[in-house]
Scaffold this motif. Structure first.
Motif, PDB file in Angstrom:
ATOM      1  N   PRO A 101       0.827  -1.216   0.000  1.00 49.86           N
ATOM      2  CA  PRO A 101       0.000   0.000   0.000  1.00 49.86           C
ATOM      3  C   PRO A 101       0.853   1.255   0.000  1.00 49.86           C
ATOM      4  O   PRO A 101       1.876   1.334   0.689  1.00 49.86           O
ATOM      5  N   GLY A 102       0.427   2.225  -0.788  1.00 47.55           N
ATOM      6  CA  GLY A 102       1.092   3.516  -0.804  1.00 47.55           C
ATOM      7  C   GLY A 102       2.274   3.632  -1.735  1.00 47.55           C
ATOM      8  O   GLY A 102       2.906   4.685  -1.810  1.00 47.55           O
ATOM      9  N   ASP A 103       2.613   2.570  -2.455  1.00 49.32           N
ATOM     10  CA  ASP A 103       3.753   2.625  -3.376  1.00 49.32           C
ATOM     11  C   ASP A 103       3.292   3.237  -4.697  1.00 49.32           C
ATOM     12  O   ASP A 103       2.488   2.647  -5.413  1.00 49.32           O
ATOM     13  N   GLU A 104       3.803   4.426  -5.005  1.00 47.69           N
ATOM     14  CA  GLU A 104       3.377   5.158  -6.191  1.00 47.69           C
ATOM     15  C   GLU A 104       4.546   5.382  -7.150  1.00 47.69           C
ATOM     16  O   GLU A 104       5.708   5.331  -6.759  1.00 47.69           O
ATOM     17  N   MET A 105       4.207   5.645  -8.404  1.00 46.90           N
ATOM     18  CA  MET A 105       5.202   5.984  -9.403  1.00 46.90           C
ATOM     19  C   MET A 105       4.591   6.945 -10.402  1.00 46.90           C
ATOM     20  O   MET A 105       3.420   6.824 -10.756  1.00 46.90           O
ATOM     21  N   LEU A 106       5.374   7.922 -10.837  1.00 50.06           N
ATOM     22  CA  LEU A 106       4.948   8.841 -11.883  1.00 50.06           C
ATOM     23  C   LEU A 106       5.577   8.363 -13.176  1.00 50.06           C
ATOM     24  O   LEU A 106       6.797   8.254 -13.277  1.00 50.06           O
ATOM     25  N   SER A 107       4.737   8.062 -14.152  1.00 49.22           N
ATOM     26  CA  SER A 107       5.205   7.443 -15.385  1.00 49.22           C
ATOM     27  C   SER A 107       5.124   8.421 -16.549  1.00 49.22           C
ATOM     28  O   SER A 107       4.073   9.011 -16.808  1.00 49.22           O
ATOM     29  N   MET A 108       6.248   8.580 -17.256  1.00 51.33           N
ATOM     30  CA  MET A 108       6.317   9.454 -18.426  1.00 51.33           C
ATOM     31  C   MET A 108       7.598   9.100 -19.177  1.00 51.33           C
ATOM     32  O   MET A 108       8.460   8.395 -18.654  1.00 51.33           O
TER      33      MET A 108
END
Length: 447
Positions: A101-108
């Motif tokens: 839970p809470g593991d995020e990533m910004l993908s671009m």
């Protein structure tokens, strides 16, 4: 400080320029490519820019601090914010690691990120770009006080000098700083090289808004040596309603440019989203390939004699196997270390030993997580020492533990995202949890 020079206008150079803008009246970026563009575009001097790049968790934190509002603007422009518990998954030999839970990533894409960073940096007061190629350093006494530049293509002609109080080399893994140091009577730093010989193949595909493949909005697949064909694949949604798909292989198993081979590799990967990609989505453009021969570090901290007025950061200090995604975040950590050093009000008339000491720990940690692990690959080390066999055993047990144990996976992700030092995984409590995990049997691509 009146003027500072940054050699290189890539991500490391942009981050250095942002930090220097807090301490110098004028910041000059010297870059051979024309970096002022109206839209994101690949740069000639960055052949790897067309492949998948990951901004790890610690790097995202630092960029958010340096550029308030940057990520909100990027998301509004098409970058994808992913919650890996909800949207994606980490796969090991086809088994999904337990979600954290809470593991995020910004993908671009990298050109997208670099363009947004460049716009933010060039808007700073007192900052300008010189399109030219650096030919060498100038020095007075024991202090570097500027650089000599020529045309962007290295044309013949009288070089021009740009004076500076501090010169920052951010020109990448192919930096010529060692040659420039030799020309002014100094030795370059000792270098350590770990041959990897990894090849990348990347292809873009059309993506429907909100589309998921095999129930996932993103996927990262690692194939260990137990799988029989080590490597990695990834599938990320990026700006422009596109999927960016990447697959890798080592040595004789490096991927080629053919789309048929790319399709075969996706279908052979044990992660289901890679299969659905090539079955359901239309490709955009050709397959791009890139070869990375070796991880390398330059140990400036080991030099007993070094000129004042000169520092280096980013890949000019250490470059790592890109499969670990450490490059951009390492550059961000180096830039933060540069800012910390400058806030200590150092004597710029003396060598920057304190700065190089700060970044050595950053390099050591990244090296331990990537290059030290690559030494264990069969095509890199024909024979393993007893110590290396123990390291390989513990690494495999931690990977097995991350498949079923949320706490092991959480700690593993903190280290991968450079939020924690690698030694955290050696805590007895984490090792015991990992050792209690069922040991997976070796599998093969045909299994």
């Amino acid at each position: 400080m009146r003027t500072s020079l940054v050699l290189g206008g890539g991500i490391a150079g942009l981050l250095a320029a942002r930090v220097l803008s807090d301490h110098a009246d004028e910041v000059v970026i010297v870059e051979p490519d024309d970096v002022v563009s109206e839209a994101p575009a690949r740069r000639r001097g960055v052949p790897q820019s067309g492949h998948s790049h990951i901004l790890l968790g610690r790097g995202r934190e630092i960029l958010g601090q340096l550029f308030p509002g940057l990520f909100e603007r990027m998301i509004a422009d098409g970058a994808q914010l992913l919650d890996f518990e909800r949207d994606g998954g980490w796969f090991v030999d086809g088994l999904r690691r337990v979600p954290v839970p809470g593991d995020e990533m910004l993908s671009m894409s990298r050109p997208f990120l670099e363009w947004h960073l460049r716009r933010a940096v060039l808007a700073l007061p007192g900052l300008r770009v010189v399109t030219a190629r650096v030919r060498g350093l100038t020095i007075t006494g024991n202090r570097v006080d500027g650089v000599l530049t020529g045309g962007p293509g290295g044309e013949d002609g009288q070089p021009e000098r740009i004076a500076a109080d501090l010169v920052v080399d951010a020109s990448g893994r192919n930096s010529r700083l060692c040659d420039w140091l030799t020309e002014i009577g100094y030795q370059g730093p000792p270098r350590i090289r770990v041959g990897v010989d990894i090849g990348y193949a990347t292809c873009f595909f059309h993506r429907e808004p909100g589309q998921q493949l095999a129930g996932f909005g993103a996927a990262h697949s690692m194939r260990t040596m137990r799988y029989g064909r080590p490597g990695a694949s990834s599938l990320n949604p990026v700006e422009g309603d596109r999927w960016m798909a990447l697959t890798t292989g080592f040595a004789d198993d490096r991927p080629g440019r053919g789309f048929e081979e790319f399709t075969e590799r996706c279908l052979a990967d044990p992660a289901p989203p890679m299969h659905e990609l090539v079955r359901r989505c239309e490709p955009i453009g050709d397959v791009a390939v890139y070869r990375f021969p070796a991880s390398m570090r330059r140990d400036f901290h080991r030099l007993s004699r070094f000129p004042a007025g000169l520092v280096a950061l980013g890949d000019a200090v250490a470059s790592f196997n890109p499969v670990y995604g450490q490059g951009m975040t390492s550059a961000a950590l180096h830039a933060r270390a540069l800012g910390d050093w400058l806030r200590s009000v150092p004597d710029l008339g003396r060598p920057a030993g304190a700065y190089f000491g700060r970044i050595t720990r950053i390099v050591d940690d990244a090296w331990q997580t990537s290059a030290a692990q690559d030494r264990l690959l069969p095509h890199v080390a024909s024979r393993l020492s007893r110590r290396e066999k123990v390291q390989l055993f513990l690494r495999d047990r931690l990977i097995d533990g991350a498949v079923i144990d949320t706490e092991v996976h959480r700690q593993f992700l903190d280290v991968v995202n450079m939020r924690a030092r690698p030694r955290r995984l050696m805590r007895p409590s984490i090792l015991m949890r990992a050792l209690r995990a069922p040991r997976r049997c070796p599998v093969t691509p045909e299994a």
